[in-house]
Design a protein around this motif. Structure first.
Motif, PDB file in Angstrom:
ATOM      1  N   GLU A 207       0.831  -1.203   0.000  1.00  0.00           N
ATOM      2  CA  GLU A 207       0.000   0.000   0.000  1.00  0.00           C
ATOM      3  C   GLU A 207       0.869   1.257   0.000  1.00  0.00           C
ATOM      4  O   GLU A 207       0.605   2.218  -0.732  1.00  0.00           O
ATOM      5  CB  GLU A 207      -0.904   0.000   1.230  1.00  0.00           C
ATOM      6  N   ALA A 210       2.355   1.890  -3.443  1.00  0.00           N
ATOM      7  CA  ALA A 210       1.360   2.434  -4.372  1.00  0.00           C
ATOM      8  C   ALA A 210       1.049   3.890  -4.033  1.00  0.00           C
ATOM      9  O   ALA A 210       0.885   4.734  -4.924  1.00  0.00           O
ATOM     10  CB  ALA A 210       0.081   1.592  -4.320  1.00  0.00           C
ATOM     11  N   LEU A 211       0.986   4.199  -2.743  1.00  0.00           N
ATOM     12  CA  LEU A 211       0.700   5.561  -2.306  1.00  0.00           C
ATOM     13  C   LEU A 211       1.829   6.504  -2.736  1.00  0.00           C
ATOM     14  O   LEU A 211       1.582   7.615  -3.225  1.00  0.00           O
ATOM     15  CB  LEU A 211       0.528   5.591  -0.787  1.00  0.00           C
ATOM     16  N   LYS A 212       3.062   6.060  -2.578  1.00  0.00           N
ATOM     17  CA  LYS A 212       4.186   6.907  -2.963  1.00  0.00           C
ATOM     18  C   LYS A 212       4.223   7.114  -4.472  1.00  0.00           C
ATOM     19  O   LYS A 212       4.530   8.209  -4.946  1.00  0.00           O
ATOM     20  CB  LYS A 212       5.507   6.306  -2.473  1.00  0.00           C
ATOM     21  N   ARG A 213       3.900   6.079  -5.248  1.00  0.00           N
ATOM     22  CA  ARG A 213       3.860   6.232  -6.707  1.00  0.00           C
ATOM     23  C   ARG A 213       2.819   7.260  -7.106  1.00  0.00           C
ATOM     24  O   ARG A 213       3.015   8.032  -8.047  1.00  0.00           O
ATOM     25  CB  ARG A 213       3.571   4.887  -7.375  1.00  0.00           C
ATOM     26  N   HIS A 214       1.701   7.274  -6.381  1.00  0.00           N
ATOM     27  CA  HIS A 214       0.649   8.250  -6.670  1.00  0.00           C
ATOM     28  C   HIS A 214       1.121   9.675  -6.374  1.00  0.00           C
ATOM     29  O   HIS A 214       0.853  10.608  -7.146  1.00  0.00           O
ATOM     30  CB  HIS A 214      -0.607   7.946  -5.850  1.00  0.00           C
ATOM     31  N   LEU A 215       1.815   9.839  -5.246  1.00  0.00           N
ATOM     32  CA  LEU A 215       2.266  11.159  -4.844  1.00  0.00           C
ATOM     33  C   LEU A 215       3.507  11.617  -5.601  1.00  0.00           C
ATOM     34  O   LEU A 215       3.739  12.817  -5.762  1.00  0.00           O
ATOM     35  CB  LEU A 215       2.574  11.172  -3.337  1.00  0.00           C
ATOM     36  N   PRO A 217       5.243  10.642  -9.044  1.00  0.00           N
ATOM     37  CA  PRO A 217       5.358   9.896 -10.299  1.00  0.00           C
ATOM     38  C   PRO A 217       6.741   9.970 -10.934  1.00  0.00           C
ATOM     39  O   PRO A 217       7.090   9.141 -11.768  1.00  0.00           O
ATOM     40  CB  PRO A 217       4.309  10.577 -11.195  1.00  0.00           C
ATOM     41  N   ARG A 252      -7.780   4.481   1.356  1.00  0.00           N
ATOM     42  CA  ARG A 252      -7.815   4.377  -0.107  1.00  0.00           C
ATOM     43  C   ARG A 252      -7.929   5.746  -0.791  1.00  0.00           C
ATOM     44  O   ARG A 252      -7.830   5.829  -2.015  1.00  0.00           O
ATOM     45  CB  ARG A 252      -8.994   3.491  -0.528  1.00  0.00           C
ATOM     46  N   ASP A 253      -8.107   6.778  -0.014  1.00  0.00           N
ATOM     47  CA  ASP A 253      -8.214   8.126  -0.572  1.00  0.00           C
ATOM     48  C   ASP A 253      -6.815   8.709  -0.763  1.00  0.00           C
ATOM     49  O   ASP A 253      -6.393   9.622  -0.061  1.00  0.00           O
ATOM     50  CB  ASP A 253      -9.054   9.002   0.361  1.00  0.00           C
ATOM     51  N   PHE A 254      -6.085   8.175  -1.734  1.00  0.00           N
ATOM     52  CA  PHE A 254      -4.693   8.552  -1.940  1.00  0.00           C
ATOM     53  C   PHE A 254      -4.516  10.049  -2.169  1.00  0.00           C
ATOM     54  O   PHE A 254      -3.484  10.623  -1.841  1.00  0.00           O
ATOM     55  CB  PHE A 254      -4.111   7.785  -3.130  1.00  0.00           C
ATOM     56  N   ALA A 255      -5.515  10.696  -2.732  1.00  0.00           N
ATOM     57  CA  ALA A 255      -5.378  12.109  -3.079  1.00  0.00           C
ATOM     58  C   ALA A 255      -5.343  13.010  -1.848  1.00  0.00           C
ATOM     59  O   ALA A 255      -4.811  14.125  -1.911  1.00  0.00           O
ATOM     60  CB  ALA A 255      -6.523  12.533  -3.993  1.00  0.00           C
TER      61      ALA A 255
END
Length: 332
Positions: A207, A210-215, A217, A252-255
């Motif tokens: 998790e 994935a969170l770091k990839r979202h924040l 790129p 799950r609210d990555f934003a």
């Protein structure tokens, strides 16, 4: 170290006056040199070189009901003040002693002609804003359980609550505490047969990745707190609200649930509550950060900085951090 729950409802006029007299306004030792025992004053001056300390006390109670509880308290324990359905203040018990005359001078006597003679001084104090309902849920208390009478949590509940509130130990006279047993500690380490890697831990790491990839790129990114642009390896996906208490929906609210924070200090400062972000997106520094010269020097450049990462959608998570983790000043 354990946690002592200290009832002290400020809606009570007398309790509030005691709080204002000796917590909001620390006690000056020199003003009471005629009553302070020489050894107590010596310990206080060693612990508080500035010559003042925040103090509180406990009455013996009817049939000395509180005496056995006080005897279980130790320097180094955390005291959490509660009242009006909230935990609003915390500190480390730096020193305990008994002084009927000083207690009477500071606080007078109650309707049972008792004074708060079982005294303690507090270090590392901070404001909190935690509902008792949260404590009930966290420690699996019964729905109608309240904090009535001074109460000492067991080690397990103390550790749970300490982690939940990110409480940091502060100055305390632990000279009389029993020394740790190296053999027992070694045996515990050798005898541990629990699972070192768990499925939950692997899922958590997945998790986080994935969170770091979202924040982040790209190969570099900007720390949300200090604003420095740094290589990806020096940035972490830091949860704005402690992950352990997030709902599945929040996780799950990555934003909105996390931000990039650098491993050069900002991640730890935020996680341990030495900095926070107030409504509107301004970085605020804890008063406790000024107690350590090296820490003060480090955070001075952050105080008052605008944090573009703050938004209205993220404000509920930042608000949780301010009330549960941030080491706020003593409420007055």
């Amino acid at each position: 170290m354990r946690i002592v729950l200290q009832p002290a409802a400020r809606s009570d006029k007398d309790v509030n006056q005691h709080y204002l007299d000796t917590i909001a306004s620390p006690v000056t030792f020199a003003n009471h040199s005629d009553l302070l025992a020489p050894d107590v004053r010596e310990h206080l001056e060693q612990l508080f070189p500035e010559g003042t300390a925040r103090m509180w006390g406990v009455v013996p109670g009817k049939k000395n009901v509180n005496v056995s509880k006080v005897q279980k308290m130790s320097a180094g324990d955390f005291a959490l003040f509660s009242g009006d359905k909230k935990i609003y203040f915390a500190g480390t018990i730096a020193l305990l002693w008994r002084d009927e005359k000083l207690a009477e001078r500071l606080w007078g006597r109650n309707h049972n002609d008792q004074t708060w003679e079982y005294m303690y001084a507090l270090s590392g104090t901070q404001g909190l804003d935690i509902t008792v309902e949260e404590i009930r849920q966290l420690l699996s208390w019964k729905p109608n359980r309240n904090i009535q009478g001074i109460y000492i949590l067991d080690h397990s509940d103390s550790e749970t609550l300490q982690a939940y509130l990110s409480l940091e130990p502060s100055t305390a006279d632990t000279s009389s505490a029993p020394a740790p047993d190296p053999q027992a500690e070694a045996a515990a380490a050798v005898g541990f047969d629990g699972e070192l890697e768990r499925t939950a831990l692997r899922a958590y790491r997945g998790e986080q990745a994935a969170l770091k990839r979202h924040l982040l790129p790209g190969h570099t990114g900007q720390c949300a707190l200090c604003g420095r642009v740094l290589p990806a390896a020096l940035l972490v996906a830091a949860h704005i609200k402690k992950r352990a208490v997030c709902t599945d929906e929040e996780k799950r609210d990555f934003a909105n649930i996390a931000m990039l924070a650098c491993s050069l200090g900002c991640d730890s400062l935020y996680e341990r509550g030495y900095v926070t972000v107030i409504a509107g997106g301004v970085l605020q520094v804890s008063p406790l950060a000024h107690a350590v010269a090296a820490l003060q020097e480090h955070v001075e450049q952050l105080a008052g900085r605008a944090v573009p990462w703050w938004t209205e959608d993220r404000e509920p998570h930042f608000r949780w951090h301010r009330s549960h983790t941030f080491k706020a000043g003593t409420p007055v």
